[in-house]
Enzyme design. Structure first.
Site, PDB file in Angstrom:
ATOM      1  N   HIS A 157      -1.689 -30.520 -79.135  1.00  0.00           N
ATOM      2  CA  HIS A 157      -3.041 -31.061 -78.512  1.00  0.00           C
ATOM      3  C   HIS A 157      -2.569 -32.556 -78.411  1.00  0.00           C
ATOM      4  O   HIS A 157      -1.774 -33.159 -79.359  1.00  0.00           O
ATOM      5  CB  HIS A 157      -4.135 -30.913 -79.708  1.00  0.00           C
ATOM      6  CG  HIS A 157      -5.251 -31.950 -79.439  1.00  0.00           C
ATOM      7  ND1 HIS A 157      -5.924 -33.014 -80.294  1.00  0.00           N
ATOM      8  CD2 HIS A 157      -6.029 -31.959 -78.389  1.00  0.00           C
ATOM      9  CE1 HIS A 157      -6.881 -33.673 -79.708  1.00  0.00           C
ATOM     10  NE2 HIS A 157      -6.976 -32.817 -78.544  1.00  0.00           N
ATOM     11  N   SER A 158      -2.769 -32.889 -77.430  1.00  0.00           N
ATOM     12  CA  SER A 158      -2.581 -34.567 -76.834  1.00  0.00           C
ATOM     13  C   SER A 158      -1.185 -34.831 -77.258  1.00  0.00           C
ATOM     14  O   SER A 158      -0.376 -34.189 -76.712  1.00  0.00           O
ATOM     15  CB  SER A 158      -3.647 -35.374 -77.715  1.00  0.00           C
ATOM     16  OG  SER A 158      -3.649 -36.364 -77.286  1.00  0.00           O
ATOM     17  N   TYR A 159      -1.145 -35.800 -78.097  1.00  0.00           N
ATOM     18  CA  TYR A 159       0.556 -36.165 -78.351  1.00  0.00           C
ATOM     19  C   TYR A 159       0.949 -34.957 -78.954  1.00  0.00           C
ATOM     20  O   TYR A 159       2.304 -34.748 -79.025  1.00  0.00           O
ATOM     21  CB  TYR A 159       0.186 -37.218 -79.646  1.00  0.00           C
ATOM     22  CG  TYR A 159       1.476 -37.527 -80.356  1.00  0.00           C
ATOM     23  CD1 TYR A 159       2.745 -37.908 -79.934  1.00  0.00           C
ATOM     24  CD2 TYR A 159       1.572 -36.832 -81.675  1.00  0.00           C
ATOM     25  CE1 TYR A 159       3.651 -38.247 -80.858  1.00  0.00           C
ATOM     26  CE2 TYR A 159       2.609 -37.111 -82.337  1.00  0.00           C
ATOM     27  CZ  TYR A 159       3.645 -37.524 -82.113  1.00  0.00           C
ATOM     28  OH  TYR A 159       5.013 -37.822 -82.874  1.00  0.00           O
ATOM     29  N   HIS A 208     -12.159 -34.470 -75.052  1.00  0.00           N
ATOM     30  CA  HIS A 208     -10.772 -34.528 -75.388  1.00  0.00           C
ATOM     31  C   HIS A 208     -10.432 -33.895 -76.925  1.00  0.00           C
ATOM     32  O   HIS A 208      -9.559 -33.141 -77.012  1.00  0.00           O
ATOM     33  CB  HIS A 208     -10.087 -35.927 -75.302  1.00  0.00           C
ATOM     34  CG  HIS A 208      -8.571 -35.641 -75.600  1.00  0.00           C
ATOM     35  ND1 HIS A 208      -7.646 -34.894 -74.932  1.00  0.00           N
ATOM     36  CD2 HIS A 208      -7.897 -36.640 -76.802  1.00  0.00           C
ATOM     37  CE1 HIS A 208      -6.483 -35.322 -75.566  1.00  0.00           C
ATOM     38  NE2 HIS A 208      -6.585 -35.949 -76.544  1.00  0.00           N
TER      39      HIS A 208
END
Length: 265
Positions: A104-106, A243
């Site tokens: 997820h994301s980073y 997000h």
């Protein structure tokens, strides 16, 4: 995946968004291993655990060194490699196999490094509104052009080596904002500036991209979503969520992850 099959996969994702309780072809005892986003930790996935367990699956969301309950290990030496090693250690000592690895994301940076080094343990790689690096790229390289300067300025304005967290999505409930705000921690800038070092060449694992469509004006994930959407080697899905879908839309995300895991490789 053939082009026609790719288009069907995209259509299926829209059905998941539209239906409140879609029927899901269950897989038996799937292990989902999450590489969490920046500033966050395993605590942020707590809404997902009962949902995945009720469907017979295991969800593991380890905490990176220096964050969450491991904040006592915060150090200016913590970097992307530190967090890759954190997840690899969980795979080794928990003896995890046949993993659906979720970044997820980073965490897309971390998951790519983990998938590179633990290919025999992973069956699928899922990027959840995440960065998708190639060998030699850092998050600062793959993010928007302004991200490097902004992170460096934020770190300099603080203690000199950590970057404070991004704003919480605006559709997050008041209770969840309080919960998140009390637990997010600044993160070592080296996590964002260290290039990923791939050891095994290009990844050939089945890969999926979930694009969360309630975007912010400065959306860094659209380029990765568009690339996956137009590449027949990827499965592409969209979810009507902001997000942090594991916080704001956990039921829909759980359903979609289970559907992805049930697809033939």
């Amino acid at each position: 995946m053939k082009r026609r099959e790719f288009l069907k996969a995209g259509a299926a994702s829209m059905t998941v968004v539209a239906m409140a309780t879609p029927a899901i072809a269950q897989t038996s005892g799937t292990t989902f291993l999450v590489c969490t986003g920046a500033w966050s930790a395993g605590w942020s996935w707590k809404k997902m655990h009962p949902l995945m367990a009720a469907a017979g699956h295991r969800l593991a969301a380890p905490t990176y060194t220096g964050l969450g309950e491991r904040e006592h290990l915060a150090s200016s030496s913590n970097d992307l490699e530190t967090h890759i090693q954190d997840i690899l250690a969980v795979i080794k000592y928990e003896d995890l196999r046949d993993i659906v690895l979720v970044g997820h994301s980073y965490g897309g940076m971390v998951a790519t490094g983990v998938a590179d080094r633990a290919r025999d343990r992973i069956t699928r790689l899922v990027y959840l509104d995440a960065f998708v690096p190639t060998d030699g790229q850092s998050l600062m390289d793959v993010g928007p052009p302004t991200v490097r300067q902004r992170m460096q300025e934020l770190a300099k304005a603080g203690d000199g080596w950590r970057v404070p967290s991004n704003p919480i999505p605006s559709d997050t409930s008041e209770a969840d904002v309080k919960w998140i705000s009390e637990r997010r921690l600044p993160q070592s800038i080296k996590c964002f500036e260290q290039p990923l070092k791939m050891r095994g060449g290009d990844l050939t694992l089945p890969r999926s991209y979930i694009y969360l469509t309630r975007v912010t004006p400065a959306d860094p994930f659209r380029p990765f979503a568009e690339r996956a959407k137009n590449d027949r080697n990827w499965r592409y899905y969209e979810l009507d969520a902001s997000h942090s879908a594991h916080v704001t839309a956990p039921e829909a995300l759980a359903q979609l992850l289970q559907m992805i895991a049930s697809q033939p490789t």
